[in-house]
Write an enzyme that holds these catalytic residues in place. Structure first.
Site, PDB file in Angstrom:
ATOM      1  N   LYS A   5       0.809  -1.202   0.000  1.00 41.65           N
ATOM      2  CA  LYS A   5       0.000   0.000   0.000  1.00 41.65           C
ATOM      3  C   LYS A   5       0.854   1.268   0.000  1.00 41.65           C
ATOM      4  O   LYS A   5       0.391   2.333  -0.324  1.00 41.65           O
ATOM      5  CB  LYS A   5      -0.871   0.031   1.274  1.00 41.65           C
ATOM      6  CG  LYS A   5      -1.826  -1.128   1.408  1.00 41.65           C
ATOM      7  CD  LYS A   5      -2.640  -0.997   2.708  1.00 41.65           C
ATOM      8  CE  LYS A   5      -2.098  -1.954   3.722  1.00 41.65           C
ATOM      9  NZ  LYS A   5      -2.889  -2.042   4.967  1.00 41.65           N
ATOM     10  N   ASP A  17      14.548  -1.980   0.934  1.00 41.11           N
ATOM     11  CA  ASP A  17      15.374  -2.187   2.128  1.00 41.11           C
ATOM     12  C   ASP A  17      16.229  -3.439   1.894  1.00 41.11           C
ATOM     13  O   ASP A  17      17.297  -3.360   1.283  1.00 41.11           O
ATOM     14  CB  ASP A  17      14.432  -2.318   3.326  1.00 41.11           C
ATOM     15  CG  ASP A  17      15.157  -2.434   4.657  1.00 41.11           C
ATOM     16  OD1 ASP A  17      16.361  -2.135   4.706  1.00 41.11           O
ATOM     17  OD2 ASP A  17      14.526  -2.824   5.658  1.00 41.11           O
TER      18      ASP A  17
HETATM   19  P1  IMP Z   1      12.365  -5.232   1.523  1.00 47.04           P
HETATM   20  O1  IMP Z   1      11.701  -6.474   0.973  1.00 47.04           O
HETATM   21  O2  IMP Z   1      13.147  -5.515   2.771  1.00 47.04           O
HETATM   22  O3  IMP Z   1      13.163  -4.472   0.498  1.00 47.04           O
HETATM   23  O4  IMP Z   1      11.233  -4.322   2.098  1.00 47.04           O
HETATM   24  C1  IMP Z   1      10.482  -3.533   1.334  1.00 47.04           C
HETATM   25  C2  IMP Z   1       9.227  -3.114   2.057  1.00 47.04           C
HETATM   26  O5  IMP Z   1       9.433  -2.977   3.479  1.00 47.04           O
HETATM   27  C3  IMP Z   1       8.823  -1.761   1.571  1.00 47.04           C
HETATM   28  O6  IMP Z   1       7.962  -1.870   0.491  1.00 47.04           O
HETATM   29  C4  IMP Z   1       8.180  -1.145   2.781  1.00 47.04           C
HETATM   30  O7  IMP Z   1       6.811  -1.449   2.768  1.00 47.04           O
HETATM   31  C5  IMP Z   1       8.827  -1.803   3.963  1.00 47.04           C
HETATM   32  N1  IMP Z   1       9.880  -0.945   4.576  1.00 47.04           N
HETATM   33  C6  IMP Z   1      11.227  -1.094   4.531  1.00 47.04           C
HETATM   34  N2  IMP Z   1      11.866  -0.132   5.203  1.00 47.04           N
HETATM   35  C7  IMP Z   1      10.897   0.679   5.711  1.00 47.04           C
HETATM   36  C8  IMP Z   1      10.918   1.890   6.516  1.00 47.04           C
HETATM   37  O8  IMP Z   1      11.965   2.449   6.899  1.00 47.04           O
HETATM   38  N3  IMP Z   1       9.700   2.422   6.816  1.00 47.04           N
HETATM   39  C9  IMP Z   1       8.520   1.864   6.416  1.00 47.04           C
HETATM   40  N4  IMP Z   1       8.459   0.765   5.662  1.00 47.04           N
HETATM   41  C10 IMP Z   1       9.623   0.163   5.317  1.00 47.04           C
END
Ligand code: IMP
Ligand code: MG
Length: 186
Positions: free
Chosen positions: A48, A108
């Site tokens: 979202k 992230d």
């Molecule tokens: P990844 O799979 O670890 O790259 O995470 C991606 C998802 O984690 C993003 O689409 C966000 O929804 C959430 N996310 C990662 N870091 C943050 C943050 O600092 N604040 C809020 N949501 C985050």
């Protein structure tokens, strides 16, 4: 604890201002329009968190595009990715032979987008690229490089302009660091 009457009190510092966001989205949108002219790409938003970014970026891309959405979550409420991805909604369109541009709020660990990219590649698109509002390269656990990045952020938990903590703070007009006291001791 979340302050229910004043969101600003829960913000440690502003990382990217409202003005900087608007200026940068226009810039990247113009670049995307140049790169995809004549290709009618399909923009895929990852719900979202992408909602405000998607709306503004789509307006900044002045060429014909198709729009679609998917929903995947990697957090179960906290501030650390659980590594366990929950797939909630697929896109509606067939992407075979299409140029796909995925729009995401933040990268992230990279796991969410890696999984989406692998799944999309099996559907034989002409190309798959990634455009992210924020990149947090220090969090990377899998190799993944976005093609378009609006801003690079340091290793902190950020909220605003779509990014949330437990679905709060998405409606802040800027991106800021959330005070750890909000989510610690819970
Ligand atoms: P990844 O799979 O670890 O790259 O995470 C991606 C998802 O984690 C993003 O689409 C966000 O929804 C959430 N996310 C990662 N870091 C943050 C943050 O600092 N604040 C809020 N949501 C985050
Ligand atoms: Mg997300």
């Amino acid at each position: 604890m979340i302050n229910k009457s004043d969101m600003l009190q829960d913000i440690e510092r502003v990382l990217v201002s409202e003005e900087e966001i608007h200026v940068r989205i226009k810039e990247v949108g113009a670049q995307i329009a140049d790169d995809y002219r004549g290709k009618c790409p399909i923009l895929v938003g990852v719900l979202k968190g992408v909602v405000p970014f998607f709306a503004e970026m789509a307006n900044a891309i002045s060429i014909p595009v198709q729009e679609d959405f998917m929903c995947i979550t990697s957090f179960e409420g906290g501030t650390e990715s659980t590594g366990k991805l929950t797939f909630r909604k697929d896109i509606d369109h067939d992407i075979e032979g299409r140029h796909v541009l995925i729009l995401e709020d933040i990268i992230d660990s990279g796991s969410t987008l890696k999984m989406i990219c692998e799944m999309f590649h099996e559907r034989k698109p002409a190309s798959v690229k990634i455009c992210t509002l924020l990149d947090k390269p220090t969090g990377r656990k899998v190799e993944l490089k976005p093609d378009y990045t609006c801003f690079t952020v340091p290793p902190a938990f950020v909220v605003g302009f779509g990014l949330d903590y437990e679905d709060y703070y998405r409606n802040l007009p800027f991106v800021g660091v959330l005070k750890p006291s909000v989510y610690q001791d819970r």
